[in-house]
Design a protein around this motif. Sequence first.
Motif, PDB file in Angstrom:
ATOM      1  N   ILE A 407    -116.176  63.294  -0.949  1.00 37.01           N
ATOM      2  CA  ILE A 407    -116.581  62.441   0.169  1.00 37.01           C
ATOM      3  C   ILE A 407    -117.599  63.188   1.017  1.00 37.01           C
ATOM      4  CG2 ILE A 407    -115.828  61.243   2.261  1.00 37.01           C
ATOM      5  CD1 ILE A 407    -113.136  60.813   0.987  1.00 37.01           C
ATOM      6  N   ILE A 408    -118.770  62.615   1.180  1.00 38.63           N
ATOM      7  CA  ILE A 408    -119.803  63.174   2.059  1.00 38.63           C
ATOM      8  C   ILE A 408    -119.769  62.383   3.358  1.00 38.63           C
ATOM      9  CG2 ILE A 408    -122.252  63.706   2.335  1.00 38.63           C
ATOM     10  CD1 ILE A 408    -122.497  63.734  -0.699  1.00 38.63           C
ATOM     11  N   HIS A 409    -119.565  63.060   4.465  1.00 36.85           N
ATOM     12  CA  HIS A 409    -119.375  62.384   5.742  1.00 36.85           C
ATOM     13  C   HIS A 409    -120.660  61.758   6.251  1.00 36.85           C
ATOM     14  CE1 HIS A 409    -118.578  61.708   9.987  1.00 36.85           C
ATOM     15  NE2 HIS A 409    -117.298  61.977   9.793  1.00 36.85           N
ATOM     16  N   ARG A 410    -121.735  62.532   6.298  1.00 32.84           N
ATOM     17  CA  ARG A 410    -123.083  62.114   6.725  1.00 32.84           C
ATOM     18  C   ARG A 410    -123.274  62.017   8.227  1.00 32.84           C
ATOM     19  NH1 ARG A 410    -125.906  57.350   3.474  1.00 32.84           N
ATOM     20  NH2 ARG A 410    -125.461  56.396   5.481  1.00 32.84           N
ATOM     21  N   LYS A 426    -109.786  67.299  14.436  1.00 34.09           N
ATOM     22  CA  LYS A 426    -109.604  66.299  13.390  1.00 34.09           C
ATOM     23  C   LYS A 426    -110.918  65.523  13.252  1.00 34.09           C
ATOM     24  CE  LYS A 426    -104.591  65.484  13.765  1.00 34.09           C
ATOM     25  NZ  LYS A 426    -104.199  65.585  12.342  1.00 34.09           N
ATOM     26  N   ILE A 427    -111.480  65.532  12.060  1.00 31.82           N
ATOM     27  CA  ILE A 427    -112.750  64.856  11.811  1.00 31.82           C
ATOM     28  C   ILE A 427    -112.506  63.354  11.702  1.00 31.82           C
ATOM     29  CG2 ILE A 427    -114.715  64.655  10.240  1.00 31.82           C
ATOM     30  CD1 ILE A 427    -114.127  67.531   9.347  1.00 31.82           C
ATOM     31  N   ALA A 428    -113.312  62.587  12.412  1.00 38.03           N
ATOM     32  CA  ALA A 428    -113.163  61.129  12.422  1.00 38.03           C
ATOM     33  C   ALA A 428    -114.357  60.465  11.743  1.00 38.03           C
ATOM     34  CB  ALA A 428    -113.037  60.624  13.861  1.00 38.03           C
ATOM     35  N   ASP A 429    -114.186  59.198  11.405  1.00 38.16           N
ATOM     36  CA  ASP A 429    -115.257  58.309  10.924  1.00 38.16           C
ATOM     37  C   ASP A 429    -115.843  58.696   9.582  1.00 38.16           C
ATOM     38  OD1 ASP A 429    -114.918  56.717  13.067  1.00 38.16           O
ATOM     39  OD2 ASP A 429    -116.737  57.307  14.120  1.00 38.16           O
ATOM     40  N   PHE A 430    -115.113  59.486   8.751  1.00 38.46           N
ATOM     41  CA  PHE A 430    -115.633  59.754   7.415  1.00 38.46           C
ATOM     42  C   PHE A 430    -115.425  58.502   6.562  1.00 38.46           C
ATOM     43  CE2 PHE A 430    -111.313  61.309   7.794  1.00 38.46           C
ATOM     44  CZ  PHE A 430    -110.670  60.688   6.738  1.00 38.46           C
ATOM     45  N   GLY A 431    -116.451  58.151   5.795  1.00 42.09           N
ATOM     46  CA  GLY A 431    -116.345  57.028   4.878  1.00 42.09           C
ATOM     47  C   GLY A 431    -116.595  55.673   5.489  1.00 42.09           C
ATOM     48  N   LEU A 432    -117.048  55.591   6.743  1.00 44.24           N
ATOM     49  CA  LEU A 432    -117.163  54.292   7.381  1.00 44.24           C
ATOM     50  C   LEU A 432    -118.573  53.730   7.401  1.00 44.24           C
ATOM     51  CD1 LEU A 432    -114.774  54.679  10.431  1.00 44.24           C
ATOM     52  CD2 LEU A 432    -114.273  53.963   8.103  1.00 44.24           C
ATOM     53  N   ILE A 433    -119.587  54.539   7.170  1.00 45.35           N
ATOM     54  CA  ILE A 433    -120.970  54.062   7.286  1.00 45.35           C
ATOM     55  C   ILE A 433    -121.242  52.940   6.296  1.00 45.35           C
ATOM     56  CG2 ILE A 433    -123.382  54.709   7.006  1.00 45.35           C
ATOM     57  CD1 ILE A 433    -122.709  57.437   8.061  1.00 45.35           C
ATOM     58  N   ARG A 434    -120.624  52.989   5.142  1.00 45.50           N
ATOM     59  CA  ARG A 434    -120.862  51.966   4.128  1.00 45.50           C
ATOM     60  C   ARG A 434    -120.384  50.590   4.590  1.00 45.50           C
ATOM     61  NH1 ARG A 434    -119.566  52.882  -2.224  1.00 45.50           N
ATOM     62  NH2 ARG A 434    -120.340  50.933  -3.030  1.00 45.50           N
ATOM     63  N   LEU A 435    -119.490  50.551   5.562  1.00 46.50           N
ATOM     64  CA  LEU A 435    -118.957  49.278   6.030  1.00 46.50           C
ATOM     65  C   LEU A 435    -119.827  48.638   7.107  1.00 46.50           C
ATOM     66  CD1 LEU A 435    -115.194  50.305   6.260  1.00 46.50           C
ATOM     67  CD2 LEU A 435    -116.415  49.283   4.341  1.00 46.50           C
TER      68      LEU A 435
END
Length: 604
Positions: A407-410, A426-435
């Motif tokens: 998973i690349i956060h970006r 705690k890292i937030a919002d990983f994987g959400l840009i695609r949505l």
Amino acid sequence: MNARYFFNNLNTTLSSLRQQLSEENGVHYAVARTLLNGESVWGLASCRGYVSTANCVACFDYAVAQLRVCGRGNGAHAFYNDCDVRYENNNFYADANIRAGIVICGNTTSPQQTQFRKSVEGLISDLRTATPRTSDFYAASTREIPDLSTTIYGIAQCNLNLSQSVCKDCLKSRYSSLDDCLPNTNGRAIDNGCFMRYSSTPFFGLNQTTNITPLLWDDNSNKKKSIIGGVVGGVCFLLLVIAFFLWRVRSKKSNGSQQDKSTGSTELLQGPARYSYNDLKVATENFSDEYKIGGGVFGEVYKGTLKDGETVAIKKTVMATNRAKIHFEDELNIISNVHHRHLIRLLGYCSKGPLLFLVHEFMDNGSLDQFLYGDKSRNLSWRQRFDIIFGTARGLAYLHEQYHVTIIHRDIKTSNILLDDELQPKIADFGLIRLLPEDKTHLSTKLAGSLDSGYVAPEYAIHGQLSEKVDTYSFGIVVLEIISGKRCHDVIDHKSVNQSLLDHAWNLYESGTHVNLVDDKLDASEYVAEDAMKIIEIALMCTQSQVSARPAMSEVVTLLSDKSVDEIPPVRSTFHEDDIKIQVDNSISLSSNATASSVYVSGR
């Protein structure tokens, strides 16, 4: 091969192996890979299951010392009774040489050769059968010889990276080779993938044996049972299918319900919980402004209290594209199965028309940027700052290398790093840009919030080139912010020249005064200057323009956790901020239609 880079990477790999073996978790097995400046070093270390952590590390240290004496080759392997250590410049993790190996026999022969041979053969045969069936590919057992008043001790072990079938084949070969040692009172069979040993002299405690009896079932007998069981089970299954089919037909007629469908890529994953829209309305008092705690490119964020009393964070966004609507369940299944101490947990979701609501665990302390610059601004101690840096690195290393897909956060930045009650990140919002809607996945200086060019790697901003090293770059910027207490956008007046935080850090580093980057609010007695400079150097390594020169996040974790590892001096970027701005103003697209089964790109 560049010898300098190779041996620097070798030191990093060996250091990582030692750190893993030092952990008091009962697992005496470690693998590590270092890739910097194009030179890869793979490493593996393994200790026998009966060895204590302290003795395991001691054996490893001795092995490493001997390997260094061997010379400056690009690979080496050391075997000992209690451990073995190997490194290569290629991936050898699946190696198990079952045709050749090393057999070392003792020079003392048993006085009762026939009885001794029979007992040893029985013991190592059982170990050969049982070991591939254990969870850790290790078994230790004993065999009594009453007439000789003798106890035979034996172990078998395979490397954990092997498959069960390869482990079985490797031990079969080692079992055969040990026959050459009998009736000598001890023998060892060594291979790249497995190890067997027997001896009439104790080398592990009687309380350290493995109960192998339940693992000694006969394959042929088991196959017969399986055939009989399969026939009976097949008939039962057929009856169940017929009953189920009749029930489904009746159920459809009564209420028109439809069977849920799942996609092949995620059907084995446990999906996120699905919340009702009314439940979320009640939790936030109809999404009242009083419950609103944030907002940005992902939409608005609300604090809510569910029926069971759990406090959660609820993100409300809009799925304005068919792409997002089609793929969002697959995306959420992937994200919701991420479990790590330093990553925010996605608990569930709710979709209503074009609206998507994401329910996350709630962090009462908010985001890191609020602590550094915002309403919760406070003087974080050096220890707290280091823990935040280290935890963030570990979280990213998990996303990049330890989850079942990459998973690349970006979008790594201080506002996407939340803090728990102990100020752990705690890292937030990983994987959400695609949505997000398509227009939100383009990089533009006119876009406020996510994908801020101050954190984005130059190759991504200019050319749209995406890899894990994009997150590494952003992490480096975040580290500089944490150390200095300044925003990356802050313009620093240094000798009448306007400079960004990154430029300022590079100038200090090149003059050897980068310790001056440390936040003035910190008491100098809280930290060691050399430690602070090393962390700054690691951050600068992460921001190098040459992608291959940036370390992987697992390597960053090693560099941060082991003071004895020397990092390669960073080289200043050749990109200029003005060049990036020209390209960014043209709104280069960051979306991509490329897919890969083993790589999951946040927003890909």
